[in-house]
Motif scaffolding. Structure first.
Motif, PDB file in Angstrom:
ATOM      1  N   PRO A  19      -0.428 -15.563   0.508  1.00 27.88           N
ATOM      2  CA  PRO A  19       0.090 -14.192   0.609  1.00 27.88           C
ATOM      3  C   PRO A  19       0.666 -13.730  -0.728  1.00 27.88           C
ATOM      4  N   ALA A  20       0.543 -12.439  -1.008  1.00 29.64           N
ATOM      5  CA  ALA A  20       1.089 -11.856  -2.230  1.00 29.64           C
ATOM      6  C   ALA A  20       1.739 -10.527  -1.877  1.00 29.64           C
ATOM      7  N   THR A  21       2.304  -9.884  -2.862  1.00 26.90           N
ATOM      8  CA  THR A  21       2.954  -8.586  -2.657  1.00 26.90           C
ATOM      9  C   THR A  21       2.570  -7.641  -3.785  1.00 26.90           C
ATOM     10  N   ALA A  22       2.775  -6.370  -3.515  1.00 29.38           N
ATOM     11  CA  ALA A  22       2.642  -5.333  -4.537  1.00 29.38           C
ATOM     12  C   ALA A  22       4.032  -4.806  -4.842  1.00 29.38           C
ATOM     13  N   GLN A  23       4.374  -4.730  -6.113  1.00 31.39           N
ATOM     14  CA  GLN A  23       5.708  -4.265  -6.496  1.00 31.39           C
ATOM     15  C   GLN A  23       5.660  -2.782  -6.867  1.00 31.39           C
ATOM     16  N   VAL A  24       6.638  -2.043  -6.350  1.00 35.36           N
ATOM     17  CA  VAL A  24       6.761  -0.627  -6.678  1.00 35.36           C
ATOM     18  C   VAL A  24       7.417  -0.520  -8.057  1.00 35.36           C
ATOM     19  N   VAL A  25       6.689   0.022  -9.022  1.00 31.80           N
ATOM     20  CA  VAL A  25       7.266   0.193 -10.365  1.00 31.80           C
ATOM     21  C   VAL A  25       7.719   1.629 -10.593  1.00 31.80           C
ATOM     22  N   PHE A  26       7.240   2.540  -9.780  1.00 32.20           N
ATOM     23  CA  PHE A  26       7.682   3.935  -9.860  1.00 32.20           C
ATOM     24  C   PHE A  26       7.448   4.595  -8.518  1.00 32.20           C
ATOM     25  N   ALA A  27       8.396   5.404  -8.077  1.00 30.23           N
ATOM     26  CA  ALA A  27       8.245   6.123  -6.810  1.00 30.23           C
ATOM     27  C   ALA A  27       9.056   7.408  -6.858  1.00 30.23           C
ATOM     28  N   ARG A  28       8.446   8.457  -6.343  1.00 33.82           N
ATOM     29  CA  ARG A  28       9.142   9.736  -6.196  1.00 33.82           C
ATOM     30  C   ARG A  28       8.558  10.450  -4.986  1.00 33.82           C
ATOM     31  N   ASP A  29       9.423  10.845  -4.058  1.00 35.38           N
ATOM     32  CA  ASP A  29       8.996  11.571  -2.862  1.00 35.38           C
ATOM     33  C   ASP A  29       7.858  10.832  -2.157  1.00 35.38           C
ATOM     34  N   ALA A  30       8.092   9.547  -1.880  1.00 31.94           N
ATOM     35  CA  ALA A  30       7.076   8.711  -1.232  1.00 31.94           C
ATOM     36  C   ALA A  30       7.748   7.833  -0.186  1.00 31.94           C
ATOM     37  N   THR A  31       7.039   7.577   0.918  1.00 30.02           N
ATOM     38  CA  THR A  31       7.602   6.810   2.023  1.00 30.02           C
ATOM     39  C   THR A  31       6.579   5.816   2.555  1.00 30.02           C
ATOM     40  N   THR A  32       7.080   4.882   3.386  1.00 32.84           N
ATOM     41  CA  THR A  32       6.222   3.983   4.141  1.00 32.84           C
ATOM     42  C   THR A  32       5.915   4.625   5.489  1.00 32.84           C
ATOM     43  N   ALA A  33       5.159   3.908   6.315  1.00 34.17           N
ATOM     44  CA  ALA A  33       4.763   4.462   7.613  1.00 34.17           C
ATOM     45  C   ALA A  33       5.970   4.764   8.500  1.00 34.17           C
ATOM     46  N   ASP A  34       7.043   4.000   8.366  1.00 36.25           N
ATOM     47  CA  ASP A  34       8.239   4.245   9.180  1.00 36.25           C
ATOM     48  C   ASP A  34       9.207   5.205   8.502  1.00 36.25           C
ATOM     49  N   ARG A  35       8.695   5.976   7.513  1.00 34.06           N
ATOM     50  CA  ARG A  35       9.449   7.007   6.799  1.00 34.06           C
ATOM     51  C   ARG A  35      10.541   6.438   5.908  1.00 34.06           C
ATOM     52  N   PRO A  73       0.276  12.892  -5.783  1.00 31.41           N
ATOM     53  CA  PRO A  73       0.792  13.664  -4.641  1.00 31.41           C
ATOM     54  C   PRO A  73      -0.237  13.894  -3.549  1.00 31.41           C
ATOM     55  N   GLY A  74       0.282  14.067  -2.330  1.00 34.35           N
ATOM     56  CA  GLY A  74      -0.549  14.436  -1.191  1.00 34.35           C
ATOM     57  C   GLY A  74      -1.541  13.386  -0.762  1.00 34.35           C
ATOM     58  N   SER A  75      -1.167  12.106  -0.860  1.00 35.76           N
ATOM     59  CA  SER A  75      -2.107  11.026  -0.536  1.00 35.76           C
ATOM     60  C   SER A  75      -1.556  10.130   0.563  1.00 35.76           C
ATOM     61  N   ARG A  76      -2.485   9.510   1.312  1.00 41.96           N
ATOM     62  CA  ARG A  76      -2.140   8.485   2.308  1.00 41.96           C
ATOM     63  C   ARG A  76      -2.996   7.260   2.031  1.00 41.96           C
ATOM     64  N   VAL A  77      -2.338   6.133   1.790  1.00 39.98           N
ATOM     65  CA  VAL A  77      -3.017   4.913   1.347  1.00 39.98           C
ATOM     66  C   VAL A  77      -2.483   3.726   2.134  1.00 39.98           C
ATOM     67  N   ALA A  78      -3.380   2.767   2.446  1.00 39.99           N
ATOM     68  CA  ALA A  78      -2.989   1.543   3.139  1.00 39.99           C
ATOM     69  C   ALA A  78      -3.363   0.331   2.287  1.00 39.99           C
ATOM     70  N   LEU A  79      -2.453  -0.649   2.235  1.00 41.63           N
ATOM     71  CA  LEU A  79      -2.741  -1.918   1.562  1.00 41.63           C
ATOM     72  C   LEU A  79      -3.373  -2.851   2.596  1.00 41.63           C
ATOM     73  N   SER A  80      -4.697  -2.788   2.712  1.00 37.76           N
ATOM     74  CA  SER A  80      -5.388  -3.544   3.761  1.00 37.76           C
ATOM     75  C   SER A  80      -5.314  -5.051   3.538  1.00 37.76           C
ATOM     76  N   ARG A  81      -5.310  -5.483   2.274  1.00 36.01           N
ATOM     77  CA  ARG A  81      -5.257  -6.910   1.976  1.00 36.01           C
ATOM     78  C   ARG A  81      -4.502  -7.093   0.659  1.00 36.01           C
ATOM     79  N   VAL A  82      -3.467  -7.915   0.692  1.00 39.87           N
ATOM     80  CA  VAL A  82      -2.694  -8.211  -0.524  1.00 39.87           C
ATOM     81  C   VAL A  82      -2.484  -9.720  -0.561  1.00 39.87           C
ATOM     82  N   ARG A  83      -3.380 -10.418  -1.252  1.00 36.59           N
ATOM     83  CA  ARG A  83      -3.304 -11.870  -1.358  1.00 36.59           C
ATOM     84  C   ARG A  83      -3.647 -12.291  -2.784  1.00 36.59           C
ATOM     85  N   ALA A  84      -3.548 -13.585  -3.026  1.00 36.11           N
ATOM     86  CA  ALA A  84      -3.896 -14.121  -4.341  1.00 36.11           C
ATOM     87  C   ALA A  84      -4.665 -15.409  -4.148  1.00 36.11           C
TER      88      ALA A  84
END
Length: 578
Positions: free
Chosen positions: A110-126, A163-174
């Protein structure tokens, strides 16, 4: 191609021999590299994915057992690699050739993606996204109309979601032993721009999918967009493999594909705009950026990035004309990012131009001279408001709006300076200077007029006593050039010759004024040319009058208020009949 079984036995014997000598797994692999006759460390050259296979470009010194040790779940997997790739001699691999390694035999963690910048952005649970957060597999991302997110993976790969996008991380591994990522990103709506393996350490598996298009990467920078009916992939660097339905097509840098209604179209990307006209220093909250039209472009979009890597993007502005109005209020170094868009929706590589914004210390509010006003030539006062974070101020006065050759150019801490100016049209401006010597923006350039007013231009007044309880002052009309400049006549009545506290102070556009008759006593009256600045009014010589229950002459004899004449004393005591 027939596979020679002899090397199998020979290599197996070598592995067993080294293990009996107590060498560990890594030492066995290193020894086999040397045994192969190449005194050079094997360097991994991962080249991306193709379907269910991981692609590896062979380097000098590579052997199958070394590659099996690096990538597969067992060092014995070299036999699988030999069979799958039809390798005749597992000791000697052809440098530059490509080996296929099944993904299902490469261990993953398992791996992760790190947020390096975010503005006016949320996850599925807001939940709001913030820099430093780590997102795991199946995370959902949504950006607002002015939002953006940039994610970083373990190998340095970055994906920016505008802006104005919806994206899913379907697979995050190494991949466990390779240090490579195994990532799949699904763009449901909007866009994602990827910079894959910027450190040039090789590419594992990185795929971007939309509802109608899958883009597999072999080390590249590319941009994917998705809407309900159309998907596009624009390849900016390297090469990708695109798949729409059952059709697969390789796409190199400078080209892109559009999928609409099940049909796939391939075309060259539009050229990037040229941004030569963009200023290096911006010192106003909004400025208009323009560029030359690009052939084949039907639209453009522009954004501003806070960093050179273009990961901290502002909201894109879409325009059908080659220009955009950019606004902001924070000082700093920025990069303008502009892309051309063609009729298929393919986007060009980003044209970039660095620029600096410096809006602080703020420009002072100007007090005088006021815009469009006329002043008496000679000593003019320039004044402005104090700015709290300014150490000093620059002031300029010029005879042109460009201030190419200013007649006044001064830096100082005062907010009020006096300068001698001759008659003419002038412009002036002022700016704040910070403690570190950096200058803020100039105030607006204000135009004003300076006029020569000779003493004879001021009309003397005469006074009549009316039967209405008023004193009526009369004077000749101002000279036409003064009237054209907006001058008016100012009339003052005071009980003492300094006019420190006038009994009456009247500004008139005409040639007369009515003054309520004051209590009995001695008074002084004067007229002046008023250009709108009380401090610079040029007055005629004052005259003395005596006021009682009547208005008297110099001998204090009553003067009739009807049709009779009124005698006034001038400053020398001579009697002037009116």
């Amino acid at each position: 191609m027939a596979i020679d079984s002899k090397p199998h036995k020979t290599m197996a014997k070598q592995v067993e021999m080294f293990r009996r000598k107590g060498l560990g797994r890594a030492a066995v692999v290193g020894a086999l590299v040397v045994f192969g006759g190449v005194w050079q460390a094997a360097v991994a050259q991962p080249s991306g994915a193709d379907g269910s296979d991981f692609l590896y470009r062979v380097q000098p010194g590579d052997t199958l057992i070394a590659l099996a040790d690096r990538y597969l779940d067992s060092v014995e997997g070299w036999r699988l690699l030999q069979q799958r790739n039809h390798v005749a001699d597992p000791y000697r691999l052809q440098p530059g050739s490509v080996l296929r390694i099944p993904f299902d035999r490469i261990p993953v963690v398992p791996a992760t993606a790190q947020v390096v910048f975010a503005r006016d952005a949320t996850t599925a649970d807001r939940k709001p996204l913030q820099a430093g957060m780590k997102l795991a597999e199946d995370a959902q991302i949504e950006t607002g109309d002015k939002g953006a997110v940039t994610l970083a993976f373990d190998d340095g790969t970055r994906v920016t979601v505008p802006p104005g996008s919806r994206v899913a991380l379907s697979r995050v591994r190494a991949f466990a032993r390779a240090g490579l990522i195994d990532v799949r990103v699904h763009v449901k709506q909007g866009e994602a721009e990827s910079n894959v393996s910027p450190r040039k350490t090789g590419v594992g598996r990185y795929e971007i999918s939309t509802p109608s298009l899958v883009t597999g990467v072999r080390g590249t920078r590319f941009r994917v967009q998705a809407s309900e009916s159309v998907s596009t992939s624009s390849v900016l660097e390297g090469e990708v493999s695109t798949k729409a339905g059952r059709r697969t097509q390789g796409v190199k840098a400078g080209f892109g594909v559009q999928v609409s209604g099940g049909h796939l179209k391939r075309a060259a990307l539009p050229a990037a705009p040229k941004l030569d006209a963009i200023p290096d220093l911006v010192q106003r909250p909004c400025f208009r950026a323009t560029w030359q039209p690009v052939k084949g472009a039907v639209a453009y979009r522009a954004a501003v990035a806070r960093d050179a890597a273009l990961t901290e993007l502002s909201a894109y502005q879409h325009s059908k004309t080659p220009g955009a109005t950019l606004c902001g209020d924070e000082d700093g170094d920025y990069t303008l990012v502009v892309q051309s868009i063609d009729a298929l929706g393919l986007t060009s590589p980003s044209a970039t131009r660095p620029f600096t914004v410096r809006l602080h210390p703020e420009a002072p509010y100007t007090i005088q001279p006021a815009s469009g006003k006329t002043y008496r030539s000679g000593e003019l006062v320039f004044s402005w408001a104090t700015v709290s974070d300014a150490r000093s101020y620059d002031v300029e006065v010029g005879d042109t709006e460009t201030f190419a050759s200013p007649v006044v150019q001064q830096r100082g801490q005062d907010v009020r300076v006096t300068k001698a100016l001759s008659a003419g049209s002038w412009w002036w401006r002022v700016r704040s200077v910070a403690e570190d010597g950096k200058t803020g923006p100039w105030s607006d350039a204000l135009r004003f007029q300076a006029l020569d007013i000779p003493p004879g231009a001021v009309p003397p007044a005469s006074v009549d006593a009316g039967d209405d309880g008023m004193l009526h002052a009369h004077w000749p009309a101002l000279a036409p050039e003064l009237a054209a400049a907006g001058a008016r006549t100012r009339v003052q009545l005071a009980s003492e010759p300094t006019f420190a506290k006038p009994v009456a102070d009247i500004v008139s556009d005409g040639s007369e004024a009515a003054i309520p008759q004051p209590p009995a006593g001695t008074y002084y009256i004067r007229t002046g040319v008023d250009l709108g600045d009380p401090a610079s009014v040029m007055y005629a010589k004052p005259q003395r009058i005596d006021v009682g229950a009547f208005v008297g002459d110099s001998s204090r004899n009553p003067v009739q208020s009807g049709g009779g004449n009124l005698l006034l004393n001038d400053w020398s005591g001579r009697t002037n009949p009116r």
